[in-house]
Write a protein that holds these residues in place. Sequence first.
Motif, PDB file in Angstrom:
ATOM      1  N   SER A 273      24.632 -44.099  -0.841  1.00 62.16           N
ATOM      2  CA  SER A 273      23.854 -44.977  -1.717  1.00 62.16           C
ATOM      3  C   SER A 273      22.998 -46.044  -0.679  1.00 62.16           C
ATOM      4  O   SER A 273      22.063 -46.902  -1.631  1.00 62.16           O
ATOM      5  N   ARG A 274      23.343 -46.507   0.047  1.00 60.72           N
ATOM      6  CA  ARG A 274      22.430 -47.928   0.651  1.00 60.72           C
ATOM      7  C   ARG A 274      21.689 -47.171   1.799  1.00 60.72           C
ATOM      8  O   ARG A 274      21.122 -48.290   2.297  1.00 60.72           O
ATOM      9  N   ALA A 275      21.937 -45.934   1.982  1.00 57.73           N
ATOM     10  CA  ALA A 275      20.904 -45.329   3.132  1.00 57.73           C
ATOM     11  C   ALA A 275      20.433 -44.627   2.456  1.00 57.73           C
ATOM     12  O   ALA A 275      18.882 -44.237   3.079  1.00 57.73           O
ATOM     13  N   ILE A 276      19.556 -44.149   1.469  1.00 58.57           N
ATOM     14  CA  ILE A 276      18.973 -43.297   0.695  1.00 58.57           C
ATOM     15  C   ILE A 276      18.491 -44.101  -0.675  1.00 58.57           C
ATOM     16  O   ILE A 276      18.898 -44.191  -1.517  1.00 58.57           O
ATOM     17  N   THR A 277      17.102 -44.302  -1.124  1.00 59.04           N
ATOM     18  CA  THR A 277      16.856 -43.879  -1.854  1.00 59.04           C
ATOM     19  C   THR A 277      17.356 -43.856  -3.463  1.00 59.04           C
ATOM     20  O   THR A 277      17.611 -42.459  -3.641  1.00 59.04           O
ATOM     21  N   PRO A 278      17.473 -44.220  -4.533  1.00 62.94           N
ATOM     22  CA  PRO A 278      18.281 -43.688  -5.970  1.00 62.94           C
ATOM     23  C   PRO A 278      18.434 -42.665  -6.759  1.00 62.94           C
ATOM     24  O   PRO A 278      18.053 -41.248  -6.961  1.00 62.94           O
ATOM     25  N   LEU A 279      16.170 -42.431  -6.098  1.00 61.09           N
ATOM     26  CA  LEU A 279      15.416 -41.700  -6.714  1.00 61.09           C
ATOM     27  C   LEU A 279      15.521 -40.186  -5.665  1.00 61.09           C
ATOM     28  O   LEU A 279      15.865 -38.499  -6.439  1.00 61.09           O
ATOM     29  N   ARG A 280      15.848 -40.127  -4.577  1.00 60.70           N
ATOM     30  CA  ARG A 280      16.007 -39.227  -3.507  1.00 60.70           C
ATOM     31  C   ARG A 280      17.854 -38.560  -3.980  1.00 60.70           C
ATOM     32  O   ARG A 280      17.257 -37.598  -4.303  1.00 60.70           O
ATOM     33  N   LEU A 281      18.581 -39.203  -4.485  1.00 60.88           N
ATOM     34  CA  LEU A 281      19.533 -39.071  -4.656  1.00 60.88           C
ATOM     35  C   LEU A 281      19.586 -37.938  -5.955  1.00 60.88           C
ATOM     36  O   LEU A 281      20.171 -37.742  -6.762  1.00 60.88           O
ATOM     37  N   ARG A 282      18.559 -38.818  -7.062  1.00 61.65           N
ATOM     38  CA  ARG A 282      18.538 -38.127  -8.188  1.00 61.65           C
ATOM     39  C   ARG A 282      18.195 -36.450  -8.220  1.00 61.65           C
ATOM     40  O   ARG A 282      18.037 -35.863  -8.529  1.00 61.65           O
ATOM     41  N   GLY A 283      17.405 -36.494  -7.339  1.00 65.77           N
ATOM     42  CA  GLY A 283      16.488 -34.944  -6.453  1.00 65.77           C
ATOM     43  C   GLY A 283      17.713 -34.374  -6.515  1.00 65.77           C
ATOM     44  O   GLY A 283      17.849 -33.339  -7.518  1.00 65.77           O
ATOM     45  N   MET A 284      18.492 -35.048  -5.723  1.00 66.12           N
ATOM     46  CA  MET A 284      20.287 -33.491  -5.757  1.00 66.12           C
ATOM     47  C   MET A 284      20.765 -33.677  -6.696  1.00 66.12           C
ATOM     48  O   MET A 284      21.336 -32.608  -7.427  1.00 66.12           O
ATOM     49  N   GLY A 285      21.144 -34.068  -7.498  1.00 61.54           N
ATOM     50  CA  GLY A 285      21.347 -34.220  -9.093  1.00 61.54           C
ATOM     51  C   GLY A 285      20.383 -33.427 -10.127  1.00 61.54           C
ATOM     52  O   GLY A 285      20.666 -32.551 -10.423  1.00 61.54           O
ATOM     53  N   GLY A 286      18.462 -33.204  -9.600  1.00 59.03           N
ATOM     54  CA  GLY A 286      17.853 -32.674 -10.553  1.00 59.03           C
ATOM     55  C   GLY A 286      18.737 -30.901 -10.104  1.00 59.03           C
ATOM     56  O   GLY A 286      18.619 -30.502 -10.822  1.00 59.03           O
ATOM     57  N   MET A 287      18.575 -31.348  -8.536  1.00 62.39           N
ATOM     58  CA  MET A 287      19.299 -29.335  -7.830  1.00 62.39           C
ATOM     59  C   MET A 287      20.392 -28.912  -8.872  1.00 62.39           C
ATOM     60  O   MET A 287      20.047 -28.240  -9.285  1.00 62.39           O
ATOM     61  N   LEU A 288      21.718 -29.723  -8.709  1.00 57.81           N
ATOM     62  CA  LEU A 288      22.581 -29.287  -8.954  1.00 57.81           C
ATOM     63  C   LEU A 288      21.965 -29.305 -10.558  1.00 57.81           C
ATOM     64  O   LEU A 288      22.709 -28.035 -11.103  1.00 57.81           O
ATOM     65  N   GLY A 289      21.529 -29.584 -11.085  1.00 62.24           N
ATOM     66  CA  GLY A 289      21.745 -29.162 -12.701  1.00 62.24           C
ATOM     67  C   GLY A 289      20.610 -28.116 -13.119  1.00 62.24           C
ATOM     68  O   GLY A 289      21.441 -27.324 -13.469  1.00 62.24           O
ATOM     69  N   ARG A 290      19.964 -27.790 -12.470  1.00 57.93           N
ATOM     70  CA  ARG A 290      18.850 -26.936 -12.217  1.00 57.93           C
ATOM     71  C   ARG A 290      20.152 -25.793 -11.772  1.00 57.93           C
ATOM     72  O   ARG A 290      19.740 -24.388 -12.661  1.00 57.93           O
ATOM     73  N   ILE A 291      20.867 -25.829 -10.870  1.00 60.62           N
ATOM     74  CA  ILE A 291      21.555 -24.313 -10.017  1.00 60.62           C
ATOM     75  C   ILE A 291      22.381 -24.207 -11.508  1.00 60.62           C
ATOM     76  O   ILE A 291      22.589 -23.090 -12.284  1.00 60.62           O
ATOM     77  N   LYS A 292      23.059 -25.468 -12.242  1.00 54.90           N
ATOM     78  CA  LYS A 292      23.809 -25.274 -13.358  1.00 54.90           C
ATOM     79  C   LYS A 292      23.448 -23.991 -14.486  1.00 54.90           C
ATOM     80  O   LYS A 292      24.120 -23.233 -15.225  1.00 54.90           O
ATOM     81  N   ARG A 293      21.717 -24.482 -15.081  1.00 54.09           N
ATOM     82  CA  ARG A 293      21.705 -24.344 -16.027  1.00 54.09           C
ATOM     83  C   ARG A 293      21.337 -22.865 -15.863  1.00 54.09           C
ATOM     84  O   ARG A 293      21.253 -21.841 -16.593  1.00 54.09           O
ATOM     85  N   GLN A 294      20.375 -21.955 -14.759  1.00 56.73           N
ATOM     86  CA  GLN A 294      20.359 -21.066 -14.915  1.00 56.73           C
ATOM     87  C   GLN A 294      22.126 -20.475 -14.174  1.00 56.73           C
ATOM     88  O   GLN A 294      21.781 -19.391 -15.040  1.00 56.73           O
ATOM     89  N   VAL A 295      23.044 -20.878 -13.941  1.00 59.69           N
ATOM     90  CA  VAL A 295      24.595 -19.844 -13.528  1.00 59.69           C
ATOM     91  C   VAL A 295      24.729 -19.493 -15.491  1.00 59.69           C
ATOM     92  O   VAL A 295      25.062 -18.537 -15.273  1.00 59.69           O
ATOM     93  N   THR A 296      24.412 -20.910 -16.375  1.00 57.06           N
ATOM     94  CA  THR A 296      25.198 -20.575 -17.189  1.00 57.06           C
ATOM     95  C   THR A 296      24.145 -19.657 -17.906  1.00 57.06           C
ATOM     96  O   THR A 296      24.908 -18.836 -19.356  1.00 57.06           O
ATOM     97  N   GLU A 297      22.778 -19.664 -17.862  1.00 52.99           N
ATOM     98  CA  GLU A 297      22.442 -18.525 -18.345  1.00 52.99           C
ATOM     99  C   GLU A 297      22.341 -17.064 -17.668  1.00 52.99           C
ATOM    100  O   GLU A 297      22.600 -15.978 -18.945  1.00 52.99           O
ATOM    101  N   LYS A 298      22.278 -17.454 -16.437  1.00 54.25           N
ATOM    102  CA  LYS A 298      22.817 -15.419 -15.750  1.00 54.25           C
ATOM    103  C   LYS A 298      24.152 -15.074 -16.611  1.00 54.25           C
ATOM    104  O   LYS A 298      23.951 -13.599 -16.646  1.00 54.25           O
ATOM    105  N   ALA A 299      25.261 -15.795 -16.273  1.00 50.68           N
ATOM    106  CA  ALA A 299      26.502 -15.668 -16.640  1.00 50.68           C
ATOM    107  C   ALA A 299      26.711 -14.959 -18.213  1.00 50.68           C
ATOM    108  O   ALA A 299      27.700 -14.886 -18.913  1.00 50.68           O
ATOM    109  N   GLY A 300      25.530 -15.640 -18.534  1.00 49.80           N
ATOM    110  CA  GLY A 300      25.977 -16.185 -20.047  1.00 49.80           C
ATOM    111  C   GLY A 300      27.022 -16.415 -21.017  1.00 49.80           C
ATOM    112  O   GLY A 300      28.216 -16.344 -21.930  1.00 49.80           O
ATOM    113  N   LEU A 301      27.385 -17.607 -20.517  1.00 54.39           N
ATOM    114  CA  LEU A 301      28.378 -19.050 -20.803  1.00 54.39           C
ATOM    115  C   LEU A 301      28.498 -20.283 -21.603  1.00 54.39           C
ATOM    116  O   LEU A 301      26.778 -20.143 -21.740  1.00 54.39           O
TER     117      LEU A 301
END
Length: 152
Positions: free
Chosen positions: A124-152
């Motif tokens: 958090s002190r070395a990387i901007t909050p915007l960049r850290l949010r990007g990783m959260g965005g990746m994880l959110g999309r991964i979870k959404r795709q997995v939920t949809e594809k697994a039918g959960l």
Amino acid sequence: MTDGSLSPALAAIVEDFNALGEPDRLQLLLEFSEGLPELPERYAEHPELLEPVPECQSPIFLITELDESAGTGGDAVVRLFFSAPAEAPTTRGFAGILHEGLDGLTAAEVLAVPNDVSDRLGLSRAITPLRLRGMGGMLGRIKRQVTEKAGL
């Protein structure tokens, strides 16, 4: 792995980051960027199949697949694929962390990963909050795709 906990691979990555000082954490992030696997031909030739992650400052695209040979639904094995430019080492590094920490887990295990994983890396002190949010965005999309594809 219990709900809200890290997979063993992701826990080891978080531990590795937190064992280092800030300058070394950035170096480790760069190492993850270099370790991100290339896209398989079926996606390299059809980039339109990948989903963009607009939360990232750099253009990154991802797609998940479920290998149901070991089970279906929550027991299906998740495979992750990312496209990120070499000129975006921070973004590639986050993708590399998610690939190493999540690829090969079951759908249920991926969905149990806490959303604050990027905060746990101690960047958090070395990387901007915007960049850290990007990783959260990746994880959110991964979870959404997995939920949809697994039918959960």
